[in-house]
Design an enzyme around this catalytic site. Structure first.
Site, PDB file in Angstrom:
ATOM      1  N   ARG A  86     -10.941  -0.627   2.290  1.00 28.32           N
ATOM      2  CA  ARG A  86     -12.517  -0.632   2.330  1.00 28.32           C
ATOM      3  C   ARG A  86     -13.069  -0.867   1.044  1.00 28.32           C
ATOM      4  O   ARG A  86     -14.125  -1.472   0.837  1.00 28.32           O
ATOM      5  CB  ARG A  86     -13.064   0.581   3.097  1.00 28.32           C
ATOM      6  N   LYS A 112       1.714   8.114   0.417  1.00 28.98           N
ATOM      7  CA  LYS A 112       2.037   8.169   1.772  1.00 28.98           C
ATOM      8  C   LYS A 112       3.598   8.628   1.863  1.00 28.98           C
ATOM      9  O   LYS A 112       4.313   8.445   1.038  1.00 28.98           O
ATOM     10  CB  LYS A 112       2.138   6.514   2.163  1.00 28.98           C
ATOM     11  N   ASP A 160       1.016  -1.120   0.061  1.00 27.87           N
ATOM     12  CA  ASP A 160      -0.136   0.038  -0.223  1.00 27.87           C
ATOM     13  C   ASP A 160       0.893   1.161  -0.057  1.00 27.87           C
ATOM     14  O   ASP A 160       1.174   1.563   1.015  1.00 27.87           O
ATOM     15  CB  ASP A 160      -0.882   0.083   1.278  1.00 27.87           C
ATOM     16  N   ASP A 182       0.257  -4.939   4.852  1.00 28.34           N
ATOM     17  CA  ASP A 182      -1.279  -4.559   4.468  1.00 28.34           C
ATOM     18  C   ASP A 182      -2.021  -5.593   3.901  1.00 28.34           C
ATOM     19  O   ASP A 182      -3.243  -5.342   3.578  1.00 28.34           O
ATOM     20  CB  ASP A 182      -1.324  -3.372   3.496  1.00 28.34           C
ATOM     21  N   GLU A 194      -7.961   2.528   0.564  1.00 30.76           N
ATOM     22  CA  GLU A 194      -8.413   1.313  -0.379  1.00 30.76           C
ATOM     23  C   GLU A 194      -8.755   0.192   0.009  1.00 30.76           C
ATOM     24  O   GLU A 194      -9.388  -0.673  -0.582  1.00 30.76           O
ATOM     25  CB  GLU A 194      -6.844   1.175  -1.228  1.00 30.76           C
TER      26      GLU A 194
HETATM   27  N1  BES Z   1      -3.171   0.293   5.331  1.00 27.12           N
HETATM   28  C1  BES Z   1      -3.453   1.511   5.814  1.00 27.12           C
HETATM   29  C2  BES Z   1      -3.872   1.690   7.039  1.00 27.12           C
HETATM   30  C3  BES Z   1      -2.706   1.193   8.237  1.00 27.12           C
HETATM   31  C4  BES Z   1      -1.954   2.422   8.610  1.00 27.12           C
HETATM   32  C5  BES Z   1      -2.374   0.110   8.621  1.00 27.12           C
HETATM   33  C6  BES Z   1      -0.690   2.156   9.508  1.00 27.12           C
HETATM   34  C7  BES Z   1      -1.228  -0.105   9.599  1.00 27.12           C
HETATM   35  C8  BES Z   1      -0.578   0.938   9.951  1.00 27.12           C
HETATM   36  C9  BES Z   1      -4.821   1.940   5.011  1.00 27.12           C
HETATM   37  O1  BES Z   1      -4.979   1.494   3.903  1.00 27.12           O
HETATM   38  C10 BES Z   1      -4.751   3.579   4.981  1.00 27.12           C
HETATM   39  O2  BES Z   1      -3.992   3.902   4.216  1.00 27.12           O
HETATM   40  N2  BES Z   1      -5.783   4.175   5.981  1.00 27.12           N
HETATM   41  C11 BES Z   1      -5.713   5.563   5.891  1.00 27.12           C
HETATM   42  C12 BES Z   1      -7.339   5.962   5.861  1.00 27.12           C
HETATM   43  C13 BES Z   1      -7.377   7.509   5.469  1.00 27.12           C
HETATM   44  C14 BES Z   1      -6.800   7.934   4.410  1.00 27.12           C
HETATM   45  C15 BES Z   1      -8.776   7.788   5.580  1.00 27.12           C
HETATM   46  C16 BES Z   1      -5.041   6.067   7.177  1.00 27.12           C
HETATM   47  O3  BES Z   1      -5.281   5.192   8.143  1.00 27.12           O
HETATM   48  O4  BES Z   1      -4.410   7.079   7.369  1.00 27.12           O
HETATM   49 ZN    ZN Z   2      -4.189  -0.251   3.267  1.00 30.77          ZN
HETATM   50 MN    MN Z   3      -3.960   2.949   2.495  1.00 27.47          MN
END
Ligand code: BES
Ligand code: ZN
Ligand code: MN
Length: 496
Positions: free
Chosen positions: A348, A274, A267, A285, A346
Site C-alpha cells: 500500500r 515474515k 517481500d 508479490d 509495504e
Molecule cells: N504481500 C503480502 C500479502 C500476501 C500474503 C499476498 C499472502 C499473498 C499471500 C503483503 O505485503 C503483506 O505482507 N500483507 C500483510 C499486511 C499486514 C501486515 C497488515 C498481511 O496480509 O499479513
Molecule cells: Zn507484499
Molecule cells: Mn508484505
C-alpha cells in the site's frame, strides 16, 4: 507458445485427432468419416466408456488405426450453452489430453470463428509451461504438444479472430513468465528492462529510478525500497491506440485509462519479517505489476483502439541496516504522512505514491490497481474469486460482468468510514495497518486516500495470482490473473 493453425476440413492422415461431442447433438462429417475408417471404433469406445459429452470431459482412444496416433473426443455440452468461455475450457481440456502428442488436428466445423479462436486460446493457455531453468529433464518427459490445427470451412475467419486472441494469450503468458521468474533474477531493474523491451510492440516506455523518485518526493515507495541493495524503479507504459493508431493526424487529447500494479519483486516483510515457512511464495508479490505489463502488451499486441497507461512500482522489501523501522513516519508524494506500524504492509505504501502520481500526471478516465495486497483477502475469498473495491458503481458492475464472462471472477467488497477509522494514527495522517479485522478492507481504505475522487477500483489478487493445481485454462503456478479480465473490460466498454 503453442503453434495454432487453421485449415480446410478434411480427415487427417496422421497425428492425433480431436473430435467435439455435443450433448443431444449429432455427429459431424469428420467424425463419421473417421469412425467409418476404423470400423466404428469411436462409437464403440464411447459406448463402452459410457461417455457423457459434458464440457471439458474427454475420452481417449489410443492407436485407433487409419494412421492416427490417438483420437480424443471432448465434450462441449449443449450447443446452446457454448459460450467463448466454455469453448476455452474445452480447448484447455483437449490440450491437457494431448500433452504426449506433438501435433493434433481438431475437427472444428461446428464452431463459429469466435468459438474456434476461443478454443485455440484455451489450448494455448493450458499448454503454458515455465521451464527455462530445467536443464536435466529428459526430452521424452516434457509435454510435447507443439502444434494444433483447427479444421473448419470458416478457417479464414477463425484465423482472423485468433490473431486478436493470440495477442491476449501472449499478454497472459508474459505475466506468467514474470511472476514465475525467481526473485534473484527478477529484481526491480530487471523487471524494468523487461518493460522496456515492449517498446517493440509500439508502447512508449519510461523508467524512473531512485534519484527521480526521490526528487519527486516518493517518500512511501522509497521507504520500502531503502532496505534493499536492489534499487527501485517505476515504469510508465503508454499505449496510444485511439483515433486510428499512428495514422491519426490530429493529436487528440483523450483521457487515458490507467492501470497500476504492485511490483514487490520479493517481500520478506522487512524488519517486520515474515516466518520462514512459505516465504519463497513472496516472489509472486509483483503479480499486480506482472498483470499490468501483460495487459499493456495485450492491448498493444492486438492494436486496441484506446489510450491507456500502465504504471508499476517496483521495489524489493528487505530487512537490513538501512531498512525502514516500525514507527517511522514517511511523507508520501501526495503530501500526506504515514506512520509505518508494520513494514510488511509495504504494498500500500508503494501504491500510494504511484496512484497519486498517476492521477496527477494523466488525469485518467479511471484507475484500476492490482496487487497481491493482503493475506486477509485469501482468508475472505480463497482462490476462486479476487476481491475488489471501488468508489464507482458503474465500473464495479462492469468489472463483475467481465469477470463472469472471462472466468476471471471478481467479487466486490464493502468500504466505508468505519473501516477508514481503523487507520487513524496518533502521530501522522494515517498508519499503514488497521489491525486484523477486515484487513483487506482497511488496506483498500488506505489506497482510497490516494485516489482523489477519480473512478477507481482496487483488485486484491493475493489469492488468485498463483495456482497450486492445474485447472481448466490455468496450469499450476503463475496464473496471469487479470489480463483477460481487464482486456475484456477495455474491449467491451472503452474502445472507440
Ligand atoms: N504481500 C503480502 C500479502 C500476501 C500474503 C499476498 C499472502 C499473498 C499471500 C503483503 O505485503 C503483506 O505482507 N500483507 C500483510 C499486511 C499486514 C501486515 C497488515 C498481511 O496480509 O499479513
Ligand atoms: Zn507484499
Ligand atoms: Mn508484505
Amino acid at each position: 507458445m503453442l503453434d495454432i493453425a487453421f485449415a480446410r476440413s478434411a480427415l487427417p492422415k496422421s497425428g492425433a485427432l480431436v473430435l467435439l461431442a455435443e450433448e443431444e447433438g449429432g455427429t459431424d462429417a469428420i467424425r463419421a468419416a473417421a469412425d467409418n475408417a476404423i470400423g466404428n471404433a469411436i462409437s464403440r469406445a464411447l459406448e463402452a466408456a459410457e461417455f457423457k459429452p459434458r464440457p471439458g470431459k474427454s475420452c481417449t482412444i489410443l492407436a485407433p488405426g487409419a494412421g492416427l496416433s490417438r483420437i480424443v473426443v471432448v465434450g462441449i455440452g449443449k450447443r446452446s450453452d457454448l459460450t467463448p468461455r466454455v469453448a476455452e475450457e474445452v480447448g484447455a481440456a483437449a490440450a491437457a489430453a494431448l500433452s504426449r502428442e506433438p501435433t493434433a488436428s481438431v475437427a472444428a466445423a461446428g464452431l463459429s470463428a469466435e468459438l474456434a479462436a476461443a478454443f485455440a486460446a484455451g489450448a494455448a493457455l493450458r499448454s503454458y509451461r515455465f521451464d527455462r531453468y530445467r536443464t536435466t529433464e529428459k526430452p521424452e518427459d516434457r509435454p510435447r504438444l507443439a502444434k494444433l490445427t483447427l479444421l473448419s470451412a470458416d478457417h479464414a475467419a477463425a484465423r482472423e479472430a485468433w490473431t486478436v486472441m493470440r495477442a491476449v494469450v501472449e499478454g497472459v503468458h508474459l505475466a506468467r513468465d514474470l511472476v514465475s521468474e525467481p526473485p534473484n533474477v527478477l529484481n526491480p531493474a530487471e523487471m524494468a528492462e523487461r518493460c522496456r523491451a515492449l517498446s517493440s510492440l509500439g508502447l512508449k516506455v519510461e523508467v524512473l529510478g531512485p534519484r527521480e523518485m526521490g526528487k519527486l518526493g516518493f517518500g512511501a515507495l522509497m521507504g520500502v525500497a531503502q532496505g534493499s541493495s536492489n534499487e527501485p524503479r517505476m515504469v510508465v507504459m503508454h499505449w496510444h491506440g485511439s483515433s486510428g493508431g499512428g495514422k491519426g493526424k490530429r493529436a487528440r487529447t483523450v483521457k487515458p485509462l490507467a492501470f497500476v500494479g504492485k511490483g514487490v519483486t520479493f517481500d520478506t516483510g522487512g524488519i517486520s519479517i515474515k516466518p520462514a515457512a512459505g516465504m519463497e511464495d513472496m516472489k509472486f508479490d509483483m503479480a499486480g505489476a506482472g498483470t499490468v505489463i501483460g495487459l499493456m502488451a495485450a492491448l498493444a499486441g492486438r492494436g486496441a483502439k484506446v489510450d491507456a497507461v500502465g504504471l508499476v512500482g517496483l521495489v524489493e522489501n528487505m530487512p537490513s541496516g538501512t531498512a525502514q523501522r516500525p514507527g517511522d513516519v514517511v511523507k508520501t508524494y501526495s503530501g500526506q504522512t504515514v506512520e509505518v506500524i508494520n513494514t510488511d504492509a509495504e504494498g500500500r505504501l508503494v501504491l500510494a505514491d504511484v496512484l497519486w502520481y498517476c492521477q496527477e500526471k494523466f488525469d485518467p478516465r479511471f484507475m484500476i490497481d492490482l496487487a497481491t495486497l493482503t493475506g486477509a483477502m485469501v482468508i475472505s475469498l480463497g482462490h476462486d474469486y479476487a476481491g475488489f473495491f471501488s468508489n464507482d458503481d458503474e465500473l464495479a458492475q462492469r468489472l463483475h460482468a467481465v469477470g463472469e464472462a472471462t472466468g476471471e471472477k471478481v467479487w466486490r467488497m464493502p468500504m466505508g468510514e468505519a473501516y477508514d477509522k481503523q487507520i487513524k494514527s496518533d502521530i501522522a495522517d494515517m498508519k499503514n495497518v488497521g489491525g486484523r479485522p477486515g484487513g483487506a478492507i482497511t488496506a483498500a481504505q488506505f489506497l482510497l486516500r490516494f485516489v482523489n475522487d477519480k473512478p477507481w477500483a482496487h483488485l486484491d489478487i493475493a489469492g488468485t495470482a498463483w495456482a497450486s493445481k492445474d485447472d481448466a485454462v490455468v496450469p499450476k503456478g503463475a496464473t496471469g490473473f487479470g489480463v483477460r479480465l481487464l482486456d475484456r473490460l477495455v474491449a467491451e466498454h472503452y474502445e472507440s
